[in-house]
Structure formats: C-alpha cells, structure tokens
Motif scaffolding. Structure first.
Motif, PDB file in Angstrom:
ATOM      1  N   LEU A 175       0.810  -1.214   0.000  1.00 32.45           N
ATOM      2  CA  LEU A 175       0.000   0.000   0.000  1.00 32.45           C
ATOM      3  C   LEU A 175       0.843   1.264   0.000  1.00 32.45           C
ATOM      4  CD1 LEU A 175      -3.087  -0.795   2.260  1.00 32.45           C
ATOM      5  CD2 LEU A 175      -2.800  -1.008  -0.211  1.00 32.45           C
ATOM      6  N   SER A 183       0.360   2.607  -3.323  1.00 31.75           N
ATOM      7  CA  SER A 183      -0.990   2.957  -3.761  1.00 31.75           C
ATOM      8  C   SER A 183      -1.042   4.426  -4.149  1.00 31.75           C
ATOM      9  CB  SER A 183      -2.009   2.674  -2.660  1.00 31.75           C
ATOM     10  OG  SER A 183      -1.799   3.527  -1.546  1.00 31.75           O
ATOM     11  N   ALA A 210      -3.238   6.578  -3.263  1.00 30.83           N
ATOM     12  CA  ALA A 210      -3.573   7.392  -2.090  1.00 30.83           C
ATOM     13  C   ALA A 210      -2.334   7.718  -1.282  1.00 30.83           C
ATOM     14  CB  ALA A 210      -4.600   6.658  -1.233  1.00 30.83           C
ATOM     15  N   ALA A 211      -1.452   6.725  -1.082  1.00 27.97           N
ATOM     16  CA  ALA A 211      -0.245   6.956  -0.299  1.00 27.97           C
ATOM     17  C   ALA A 211       0.708   7.910  -1.019  1.00 27.97           C
ATOM     18  CB  ALA A 211       0.451   5.630  -0.001  1.00 27.97           C
ATOM     19  N   GLN A 243      -1.940   0.244   7.603  1.00 29.10           N
ATOM     20  CA  GLN A 243      -2.204   1.666   7.802  1.00 29.10           C
ATOM     21  C   GLN A 243      -1.234   2.288   8.792  1.00 29.10           C
ATOM     22  OE1 GLN A 243      -6.290   0.433   8.501  1.00 29.10           O
ATOM     23  NE2 GLN A 243      -6.970   2.129   7.225  1.00 29.10           N
ATOM     24  N   ARG A 281      -9.562   3.604   6.017  1.00 31.80           N
ATOM     25  CA  ARG A 281      -9.306   4.997   5.670  1.00 31.80           C
ATOM     26  C   ARG A 281      -8.372   5.663   6.675  1.00 31.80           C
ATOM     27  NH1 ARG A 281     -13.218   7.110   2.013  1.00 31.80           N
ATOM     28  NH2 ARG A 281     -14.765   5.534   1.431  1.00 31.80           N
ATOM     29  N   LEU A 320      -8.236  10.473   3.101  1.00 27.72           N
ATOM     30  CA  LEU A 320      -7.833   9.577   2.027  1.00 27.72           C
ATOM     31  C   LEU A 320      -8.887   8.516   1.766  1.00 27.72           C
ATOM     32  CD1 LEU A 320      -4.131   9.129   3.106  1.00 27.72           C
ATOM     33  CD2 LEU A 320      -4.989  10.481   1.180  1.00 27.72           C
ATOM     34  N   PRO A 350      -7.548   2.654   0.060  1.00 34.23           N
ATOM     35  CA  PRO A 350      -6.596   2.449  -1.028  1.00 34.23           C
ATOM     36  C   PRO A 350      -6.916   1.248  -1.911  1.00 34.23           C
ATOM     37  CG  PRO A 350      -5.649   1.766   1.058  1.00 34.23           C
ATOM     38  CD  PRO A 350      -6.933   2.464   1.372  1.00 34.23           C
ATOM     39  N   PRO A 363      -5.863  10.786  -6.789  1.00 36.49           N
ATOM     40  CA  PRO A 363      -4.527  10.196  -6.658  1.00 36.49           C
ATOM     41  C   PRO A 363      -3.969   9.830  -8.024  1.00 36.49           C
ATOM     42  CG  PRO A 363      -6.093   9.165  -5.141  1.00 36.49           C
ATOM     43  CD  PRO A 363      -6.893   9.989  -6.113  1.00 36.49           C
TER      44      PRO A 363
END
Length: 359
Positions: free
Chosen positions: A129, A132, A134-135, A197, A257, A269, A272, A299
């Motif tokens: 992740l 990802s 989002a990250a 996370q 999230r 965010l 993901p 993203p």
C-alpha cells in the motif's frame, strides 16, 4: 545497475494461498519479474498457481531453494512460518520478499536483517500500500505543505469479513485455520490489516510512532485473536493518532481509511483498495485552491503490487537494499506489539520498550 534490457528477476513462490494470487497477477503486468517455481504443501494450490504462470511445481522448500533458476523467493505463508522460511531462503543465498508482518516479533525481523546484510542479499517486506495512489498523493501533499504541520491522524480499519475468514482466508484457499490461533497468527485484525495503515502513517508523514495504548477484544466464537480493537498513539514529532479496527463491522465496505489533520488543512484519504478521490481542505490559498473549502484531489495512477515488485527487482539488480525492508517492517510490527502489550497491562507502551529501534 539495471537497464531497459535487464532480464526479469526469476522469482520462486513459497505459499500458494490467497496472498500469492495478487503477486502472480502483478507479475503478469510487469516485465521485471518472472515466476519460475512454486511450492506449497497443499499440492493442488501449487498446481493451480503453476497453471497460471507456467512455473515449475517443486515438491519441497529445499528443492526450490536449490533450483538454480530461482534468484529470489516470495514467502506467503502463515505468520509463524514467515521468519523461518525467510531465514532458510537467505541462508540458501537467495533474495527474499516476505509477506507482512515478516516475523511474529520485532526481534525476529532484526535477525533476518542482520543475516541479509551479512550475505549481501535483499530482504523486502510486502507493504504494497506504500505504492498505492492514495499513499503517493498523501506523501506529496504533506511534504509540499498543503496541510501544514501534522497534528492528528485517524485510522479506521472497518471490514465486514465473511464468516469463514478465520478458517480459510479471504479467498477460501487456506485449509488449516491458522488465522484464528494466537500462537500461529500472532494477532488478529490489527496485525493482519491495520498494520498496513500504521505503516502508511510513517510513509505519508515521514514521522514514526513512539508510543501506543489500546484495548482489543475477541468476540468470534472459537477465534483466539482479536477481531476488534481501539488504540491511540503519539508520533515522534508530537502529533496524536487514533485507531479503530473491526473485522466484522456489519455492512462495512471500502472503509479502510486515514484522515490527517494539519495546522493549515486536512486530508481525508480514500480506501486504497477501492480508489476514488481524496478530499483536501485548505485554510489558506494553496496552488490555486480556494481557501476555506473542500476539494476533491485524484490520486495518481498506481499499481501497488506491480510497482512494489518492480522496485524490489530493480533493487536486486542494482545491489541495493529493498525499497521497503526490515526497518519499515520492524517499525510497523513494533506499533502493533505495543498496542497488544498495552491491552495486556492497561498502560501506554513506548516503542523503545520493545527493543532497539529500526536504524
């Protein structure tokens, strides 16, 4: 040094359950990795993976590690087997990419890190992740000052896992029910899911968790590990954080999230795994965005599994350390272990109490 003509990294897979399916699919999307051999004690699973990849099915771990075609091994086994098989892989002179959490205790990761360093081999951790969209977006926005200094982080790991999850996993490919056993799994929803996370907090903010406190509960009959947890944490820079995790939150969907409050804004965010836009609130005008308003921010395109595999292969070819390795895995696992110890003792636990911090 890699080049456009570098040959694919020849990868063996040990453990052909559900996790390996994502890696097989990702390898098919990249020209940097070729799966050449697979092994699983469940021969039907190994045969299925071989049929998907054209890889050879090898009858034992020893035969796979001795096969000259295998340059690196992806280990996707029950948690209690990850570190022993990773160690055997390194001792056989093969690079290794290990499914999270890599080991049951931070000290186990340190042992593997020392061995990999001694042998000049790459030790990677499967925290996909980090790659990802989002990250990647969050790292960029936080680094570029969109929300100012980080003040608070909120993590939600709310999942509605199917009733048979503890016996056979997400895909139903598992056969031995290890996930529900404390001695084999080492933990439940926090170790299996929230650890991603917790790792992302460090990846996105550039800060590390230094203290944890929390409570856990096992509410599913016959399951020894937690299926619910709450926690709080502090980052080295002073920001606070909270965690709410549930394996069986009724109706939860796309609800893993992270929200980040800063001195000048807030970033929410998306899950993901699901994609979709992030929501950004800015108190001041920032790069053309209207102050005092929420904005949807898409993203960048990303292939988390494929990009991690590509980065790992590139590191091996260059002789570099794995891009996500022992230090990252140890930090994430230490946060989980600190939460568990807090639940046992009723006191907040400093990460430093668990042993040497990652370098």
């Amino acid at each position: 040094m890699t080049s456009p003509t570098s040959p694919p990294l020849r990868l063996g897979i040990v453990g052909c359950g559900g996790a390996a399916l994502d890696v097989v699919a990702a390898a098919g999307r990249t020209n940097g990795v070729s799966i050449v051999a697979v092994h699983d004690r469940a021969q039907d699973l190994a045969a299925d993976l071989a049929a998907r990849t054209g890889a050879a099915v090898l009858p034992t771990l020893d035969t796979l590690l001795a096969d000259s075609r295998v340059e690196a091994v992806y280990v996707a086994l029950p948690h209690d087997l990850l570190a022993p098989v990773a160690e055997a892989t390194l001792r056989a002179g093969r690079h290794v990419l290990v499914e999270k959490p890599v080991a049951l205790e931070p000290a186990g990761i340190r042992v593997l890190a020392a061995l990999a360093h001694e042998r000049g081999l790459a030790l990677g951790a499967m925290f996909e992740l980090r790659y990802s969209g989002a990250a990647i977006l969050a790292r960029r926005l936080v680094r570029d000052g969109a929300i100012g200094s980080v003040r608070q982080v909120r993590i939600r790991t709310l999942i509605d896992k199917r009733p048979g999850y503890w016996d056979s996993g997400v895909t139903g490919r598992a056969t031995d029910g290890w996930r529900g056993r404390r001695d084999r799994a080492g933990g439940g929803v926090v170790l299996m899911n929230s650890i991603h996370q917790l790792d992302l907090v460090a990846a996105m903010t550039g800060d590390r968790i230094v203290r944890m406190s929390g409570e856990i509960a096992s509410t599913t009959e016959g399951v020894e590990v937690e299926d619910a947890a709450v926690g709080t944490f502090r980052l080295a820079g002073g920001a606070l954080g909270s965690l709410a995790a549930a394996a069986h939150s009724p109706g939860s969907r796309e609800d893993e999230r992270i929200e980040i409050d800063g001195s000048l804004g807030r970033l929410d965010l998306p899950d993901p795994y699901a994609g979709g836009p992030a929501r950004l609130y800015v108190r001041r005008g920032w790069r053309g965005l209207e102050p005092g308003s929420w904005h949807d921010v898409e993203p960048p395109p990303a292939d988390p599994f494929g990009d991690l595999l590509t980065a790992f292969a590139r590191a091996v070819r260059r002789g570099d350390p794995a891009p996500v390795g022992a230090a990252e895995a140890e930090a994430a696992l230490a946060a989980v272990r600190a939460l568990y110890r807090s639940a046992e003792t009723g006191r907040a636990v400093a990460i430093s109490d668990l042993g040497p911090a990652p370098a």
